[in-house]
Design an enzyme around this catalytic site. Sequence first.
Site, PDB file in Angstrom:
ATOM      1  N   ASP A  26     -10.619 -26.664  17.084  1.00 49.66           N
ATOM      2  CA  ASP A  26     -11.981 -27.065  17.447  1.00 49.66           C
ATOM      3  C   ASP A  26     -12.272 -28.457  16.878  1.00 49.66           C
ATOM      4  O   ASP A  26     -12.296 -28.651  15.661  1.00 49.66           O
ATOM      5  CB  ASP A  26     -12.966 -26.050  16.870  1.00 49.66           C
ATOM      6  CG  ASP A  26     -14.383 -26.208  17.398  1.00 49.66           C
ATOM      7  OD1 ASP A  26     -14.761 -27.342  17.754  1.00 49.66           O
ATOM      8  OD2 ASP A  26     -15.106 -25.202  17.448  1.00 49.66           O
ATOM      9  N   HIS A  75     -13.023 -26.070  21.110  1.00 50.27           N
ATOM     10  CA  HIS A  75     -14.424 -25.725  21.293  1.00 50.27           C
ATOM     11  C   HIS A  75     -14.710 -25.401  22.763  1.00 50.27           C
ATOM     12  O   HIS A  75     -14.222 -26.081  23.657  1.00 50.27           O
ATOM     13  CB  HIS A  75     -15.273 -26.925  20.852  1.00 50.27           C
ATOM     14  CG  HIS A  75     -16.689 -26.618  20.552  1.00 50.27           C
ATOM     15  ND1 HIS A  75     -17.099 -26.121  19.341  1.00 50.27           N
ATOM     16  CD2 HIS A  75     -17.806 -26.772  21.301  1.00 50.27           C
ATOM     17  CE1 HIS A  75     -18.412 -25.982  19.354  1.00 50.27           C
ATOM     18  NE2 HIS A  75     -18.868 -26.362  20.534  1.00 50.27           N
TER      19      HIS A  75
END
Length: 232
Positions: free
Chosen positions: A170, A201
């Site tokens: 992420d 993400h």
Amino acid sequence: MGAFIPVDTLDSDAQFDAYVAKPEGEAKAAIIVIQEIFGVNEGIRRKCDGWAKAGYVAYAPDLFWRIDPHIELDPDVPDEMDQALALMPKFNQDQGIRDLEATIKAARVAAGGGKVGLVGYCLGGRLAFMAACRTDGDAFVGYYGVGIDGLLGEQHAIGKPTMLHVPTADHFVTPDVQKAMHEGLKDNVHVTLHDYEGLDHGFATEMGQRRNDAAAVLADGRTADFFAEHLS
């Protein structure tokens, strides 16, 4: 399947809209879907529709209503991504939690006094964790929540089941933040973390370039099982 309806604020001095999707029969519980920084867009509404098909009444409150009601943005459009990122510092998260409390109140009535779960994404993942610390919801799930390392001092207030989905690549939640989350929450019996190796993400979005089908199905299955266990 759903429609926007007004929800009273906790002080009953204003109203904000929430997208609400209802099951065909009696709701077995309520689920609140907490938006990303892109507003209550089509992807968030689809998540509500999916929960309604599974037998829940689902609410997605428009948490940006004080900034600009009914903002809907597409993360795959660069200009709209920039616009969404610019909204983040304008958003009062403490007020957002109060609006979630008001939504919990409304959703619990809609579920016939039953239990209420909350699931959020990105900003909503952070708010789901905050709600676990500050509200009377019954179960909480956060997908790729941002800045949770800065909220660990509140975790002593978590008394209900909480689950976090953490993609290891992420770019908004860096490895040092992920490490702090794992180390800070490892002794909290109410919190479970699931890592998703190499994913970024937004992997569980309903549509668009960020989605990873296999990981989204895995994470969403875990979430469905989690709510089935804790909202019954």
